[in-house]
Write a protein that holds these residues in place. Structure first.
Motif, mmCIF file in Angstrom:
data_model
loop_
_atom_site.group_PDB
_atom_site.id
_atom_site.type_symbol
_atom_site.label_atom_id
_atom_site.label_comp_id
_atom_site.label_asym_id
_atom_site.label_seq_id
_atom_site.Cartn_x
_atom_site.Cartn_y
_atom_site.Cartn_z
ATOM 1 N N ALA A 52 0.819 -1.213 0.000
ATOM 2 C CA ALA A 52 0.000 0.000 0.000
ATOM 3 C C ALA A 52 0.853 1.263 0.000
ATOM 4 N N VAL A 53 1.954 1.243 0.728
ATOM 5 C CA VAL A 53 2.845 2.411 0.758
ATOM 6 C C VAL A 53 3.478 2.623 -0.613
ATOM 7 N N LEU A 54 3.973 1.561 -1.225
ATOM 8 C CA LEU A 54 4.533 1.674 -2.579
ATOM 9 C C LEU A 54 3.496 2.217 -3.552
ATOM 10 N N TRP A 55 2.294 1.688 -3.462
ATOM 11 C CA TRP A 55 1.216 2.109 -4.350
ATOM 12 C C TRP A 55 0.911 3.583 -4.141
ATOM 13 N N GLY A 56 0.753 3.987 -2.898
ATOM 14 C CA GLY A 56 0.422 5.378 -2.601
ATOM 15 C C GLY A 56 1.509 6.356 -3.001
ATOM 16 N N LEU A 57 2.752 5.922 -2.881
ATOM 17 C CA LEU A 57 3.864 6.803 -3.245
ATOM 18 C C LEU A 57 4.004 6.962 -4.754
ATOM 19 N N PHE A 58 3.814 5.871 -5.513
ATOM 20 C CA PHE A 58 4.177 5.903 -6.920
ATOM 21 C C PHE A 58 3.067 5.568 -7.926
#
Length: 122
Positions: A52-58
């Motif tokens: 989720a963090v990867l998705w939200g960042l990029f």
């Protein structure tokens, strides 16, 4: 190729459901992977959180760090690929295949649709 509005809405809705499914699968995989409850809980929380963090960042439409299409697609491959691999690792081979095929079709349609919309706006 610009999708007609109803198909665009359906494809975007499917994309959201696939994203949620990927997070759920990663949590399920984390819980199924080991015997120790503490490690199970850690993996069940950490795996979807990292995704989720990867998705939200990029990769999100309003990503914190905007990247070119190649970067967005890389994150999608990592997150969706991890979910498909998790299904496969849990002996859900058929589900892993179906998930991967649906994700690929959805991503191709969304990418072509966004590119066509960007060309029309320019």
């Amino acid at each position: 190729m610009t999708l007609p509005t109803p198909l665009h809405v359906i494809n975007e809705g499917l994309a959201f459901l696939l994203e949620v499914a990927a997070l759920a699968v990663l949590a399920w995989w984390g819980w199924q992977t080991v015997e120790t409850t503490a490690v199970r809980l850690l993996l069940a929380v950490a795996a979807p959180t990292v995704a989720a963090v990867l998705w939200g960042l990029f990769a999100a439409p309003k990503a914190r760090i905007p990247v070119h299409l190649a970067g967005v697609l890389t994150v999608k491959v990592l997150v969706f690929g991890a979910a498909a691999a998790a299904l496969y690792a849990m002996d859900r081979h058929g589900w892993a295949t179906v998930f991967a095929v649906v994700v690929a079709a959805n991503t191709v349609l969304a990418t072509l649709d966004r590119r066509a919309s960007m060309r029309q706006a320019a």
